[in-house]
Design a protein around this motif. Structure first.
Motif, mmCIF file in Angstrom:
data_model
loop_
_atom_site.group_PDB
_atom_site.id
_atom_site.type_symbol
_atom_site.label_atom_id
_atom_site.label_comp_id
_atom_site.label_asym_id
_atom_site.label_seq_id
_atom_site.Cartn_x
_atom_site.Cartn_y
_atom_site.Cartn_z
ATOM 1 N N GLY A 12 0.729 -1.163 -0.199
ATOM 2 C CA GLY A 12 -0.187 0.139 -0.103
ATOM 3 C C GLY A 12 0.874 1.258 0.085
ATOM 4 N N LEU A 13 2.112 1.164 -0.155
ATOM 5 C CA LEU A 13 3.026 2.566 0.220
ATOM 6 C C LEU A 13 4.097 2.606 -0.901
ATOM 7 N N THR A 14 4.250 1.506 -1.947
ATOM 8 C CA THR A 14 5.059 1.566 -2.967
ATOM 9 C C THR A 14 4.903 0.339 -4.053
ATOM 10 N N ASP A 15 5.181 0.654 -5.296
ATOM 11 C CA ASP A 15 5.158 -0.422 -6.165
ATOM 12 C C ASP A 15 6.591 -0.884 -6.522
ATOM 13 N N HIS A 16 7.484 -0.428 -5.932
ATOM 14 C CA HIS A 16 9.002 -0.684 -6.605
ATOM 15 C C HIS A 16 9.491 -1.902 -5.781
ATOM 16 N N PHE A 17 8.670 -2.610 -4.627
ATOM 17 C CA PHE A 17 9.136 -3.853 -4.169
ATOM 18 C C PHE A 17 7.913 -4.812 -3.910
ATOM 19 N N THR A 18 8.021 -5.872 -4.071
ATOM 20 C CA THR A 18 7.070 -6.936 -3.872
ATOM 21 C C THR A 18 7.624 -8.096 -2.968
ATOM 22 N N PRO A 19 6.613 -8.741 -2.235
ATOM 23 C CA PRO A 19 7.107 -9.971 -1.263
ATOM 24 C C PRO A 19 7.764 -10.830 -1.942
ATOM 25 N N CYS A 20 8.929 -11.335 -1.415
ATOM 26 C CA CYS A 20 9.844 -12.463 -2.117
ATOM 27 C C CYS A 20 9.744 -13.656 -1.586
ATOM 28 N N GLU A 21 9.379 -14.433 -2.583
ATOM 29 C CA GLU A 21 8.894 -16.133 -2.454
ATOM 30 C C GLU A 21 9.840 -16.635 -1.825
ATOM 31 N N THR A 22 11.270 -16.407 -2.181
ATOM 32 C CA THR A 22 12.259 -17.258 -1.774
ATOM 33 C C THR A 22 12.786 -17.238 -0.249
ATOM 34 N N TYR A 23 12.811 -16.006 0.150
ATOM 35 C CA TYR A 23 13.226 -15.397 1.490
ATOM 36 C C TYR A 23 11.941 -14.708 2.258
ATOM 37 N N ARG A 24 11.074 -15.411 3.091
ATOM 38 C CA ARG A 24 10.175 -15.041 3.760
ATOM 39 C C ARG A 24 10.545 -13.918 4.477
ATOM 40 N N GLY A 25 9.515 -12.813 4.384
ATOM 41 C CA GLY A 25 9.678 -11.441 5.063
ATOM 42 C C GLY A 25 10.491 -10.419 4.457
ATOM 43 N N PHE A 26 11.201 -10.873 3.158
ATOM 44 C CA PHE A 26 11.965 -9.925 2.419
ATOM 45 C C PHE A 26 10.996 -9.365 1.323
ATOM 46 N N TYR A 27 11.618 -8.508 0.702
ATOM 47 C CA TYR A 27 11.028 -7.826 -0.613
ATOM 48 C C TYR A 27 12.075 -7.883 -1.616
ATOM 49 N N ARG A 28 11.402 -8.076 -2.812
ATOM 50 C CA ARG A 28 12.361 -7.748 -4.131
ATOM 51 C C ARG A 28 12.111 -6.695 -4.674
ATOM 52 N N GLY A 29 13.164 -6.072 -5.339
ATOM 53 C CA GLY A 29 12.863 -4.771 -5.975
ATOM 54 C C GLY A 29 12.391 -5.131 -7.511
ATOM 55 N N VAL A 30 11.400 -4.408 -7.873
ATOM 56 C CA VAL A 30 10.647 -4.500 -9.255
ATOM 57 C C VAL A 30 10.627 -3.257 -9.718
ATOM 58 N N ASN A 31 10.672 -2.843 -10.870
ATOM 59 C CA ASN A 31 10.468 -1.647 -11.464
ATOM 60 C C ASN A 31 10.981 -0.494 -10.965
ATOM 61 N N ALA A 32 12.265 -0.753 -10.260
ATOM 62 C CA ALA A 32 13.158 0.218 -9.476
ATOM 63 C C ALA A 32 13.876 0.961 -10.089
ATOM 64 N N PRO A 33 13.952 2.195 -9.996
ATOM 65 C CA PRO A 33 14.715 3.286 -10.533
ATOM 66 C C PRO A 33 16.219 3.031 -10.317
ATOM 67 N N GLY A 34 16.519 1.871 -9.496
ATOM 68 C CA GLY A 34 18.060 1.463 -9.222
ATOM 69 C C GLY A 34 18.490 0.839 -10.530
ATOM 70 N N ALA A 35 17.755 0.500 -11.302
ATOM 71 C CA ALA A 35 18.039 -0.276 -12.680
ATOM 72 C C ALA A 35 18.994 0.721 -13.507
ATOM 73 N N MET A 36 18.720 1.943 -13.262
ATOM 74 C CA MET A 36 19.516 3.005 -14.057
ATOM 75 C C MET A 36 20.988 3.195 -13.477
ATOM 76 N N ARG A 37 21.028 2.881 -12.293
ATOM 77 C CA ARG A 37 22.324 3.003 -11.523
ATOM 78 C C ARG A 37 22.983 1.607 -11.333
ATOM 79 N N ALA A 38 22.605 0.474 -12.016
ATOM 80 C CA ALA A 38 23.081 -0.984 -11.657
ATOM 81 C C ALA A 38 24.408 -1.344 -12.739
ATOM 82 N N ALA A 39 24.685 -0.573 -13.649
ATOM 83 C CA ALA A 39 25.839 -0.679 -14.606
ATOM 84 C C ALA A 39 27.121 -0.840 -13.936
ATOM 85 N N GLY A 40 27.885 -1.599 -14.152
ATOM 86 C CA GLY A 40 29.284 -1.973 -13.630
ATOM 87 C C GLY A 40 29.170 -2.719 -12.498
#
Length: 282
Positions: free
Chosen positions: A254-282
């Protein structure tokens, strides 16, 4: 002067102004049923400055020519609760995730951000855990808004009470030396970390993209509007597919669309559609 042992009285106006100062500077809110924290936290400043009440302190803040007193007040009001290996099962899952990520990353060094690190027990716990598992040292960036908390974190110096909260004797003896009544982290442990001052509610994220971000028990003190803003900041620093760890009572729902619950590690969140994709090179 404040008589020894006395409790300074404060008007509701003074309380409100001090709470507003904390929220303006650090984004943290003080619930109405916890305003007692204001008097408790500021007693040392009142004594040091020879002030009889919080109303006098507020008057000094209004007339002060510099921000030095306001900085001291905000620093004293910040909630800096932390301990070594807090929620140890969560840290174990972070280490598991980091091992899996390292296998996929090859020779690339993993990057981890401990946001709101307080006096450093969380990032120090991570550094110990990675070393004990024989893992390559990730780059661990630990940030906090409080200069005083960061100074203590960099010193690696803790009281007997602090060191015993979460550390068994084996880890105490392996990673710390006794100096008088205190315990001091060994230089090789402290060198594994980068401590930086950072305001989650006002500053851009540290440069680069992070594989794992820990922001645990920090969002609890923010308003929903500020939480959304902070989630945007965290997302801007997240490597695509990276993991976000929050506190047990916190959620992205209810607060952001940039993260979604992680299926592999319970209680964690995966980054999705995150602006960080623009910074990830290298």
């Amino acid at each position: 002067m404040i008589p020894p042992g006395s409790a300074p009285m404060a008007s509701s106006g003074a309380m409100n102004m001090l709470a507003a100062l904390l929220e303006q500077r650090a984004g943290q809110q003080i619930a109405a049923n916890r305003t007692w924290r204001i008097e408790t936290a500021l007693k040392p400043i009142l004594r040091e400055r020879g002030l009889a009440s919080l109303d006098e302190l507020v008057a000094k803040l209004i007339t002060a020519r510099t921000g030095e007193l306001a900085d001291l007040v905000v620093d004293a009001l910040l909630n800096q609760e932390t301990s070594f290996f807090r929620d140890a099962a969560v840290l174990d899952m972070i280490a598991d995730a980091a091992q899996a990520m390292q296998e996929q990353a090859g020779h690339r060094r993993l990057r981890i951000w401990s946001a709101g690190c307080s006096t450093g027990q969380e990032p120090l716990s991570l550094a110990m855990l990675f070393s004990e598992r024989g893992m390559p040292d990730p780059e661990i960036v630990a940030t906090d808004v409080s200069p005083a908390a960061l100074a203590r974190a960099r010193s690696g110096r803790f009281s007997q009470f602090e060191i015993q909260r979460g550390l068994p004797v084996r880890r105490m003896m392996t990673w710390f030396d006794t100096v008088g009544a205190d315990w001091v982290a060994k230089p090789e442990l402290v060198r594994k970390l980068q401590f930086r001052q950072h305001n989650l509610t006002q500053d851009a994220a540290p440069a680069g993209a992070f594989d794992i971000i820990l922001c645990r028990n920090v969002m609890l003190y923010f308003s929903p509007v500020v939480r959304r803003q902070v989630f945007d900041t965290l997302a801007s620093a997240m490597r695509p597919g990276g993991l976000l760890a929050l506190g047990a009572g916190e959620t992205v729902i209810g607060l952001t669309d940039h993260f979604t619950p992680c299926e592999t590690y319970r209680g964690f969140y995966r980054g999705v559609n995150a602006p960080g994709a623009m910074r990830a090179a290298g």
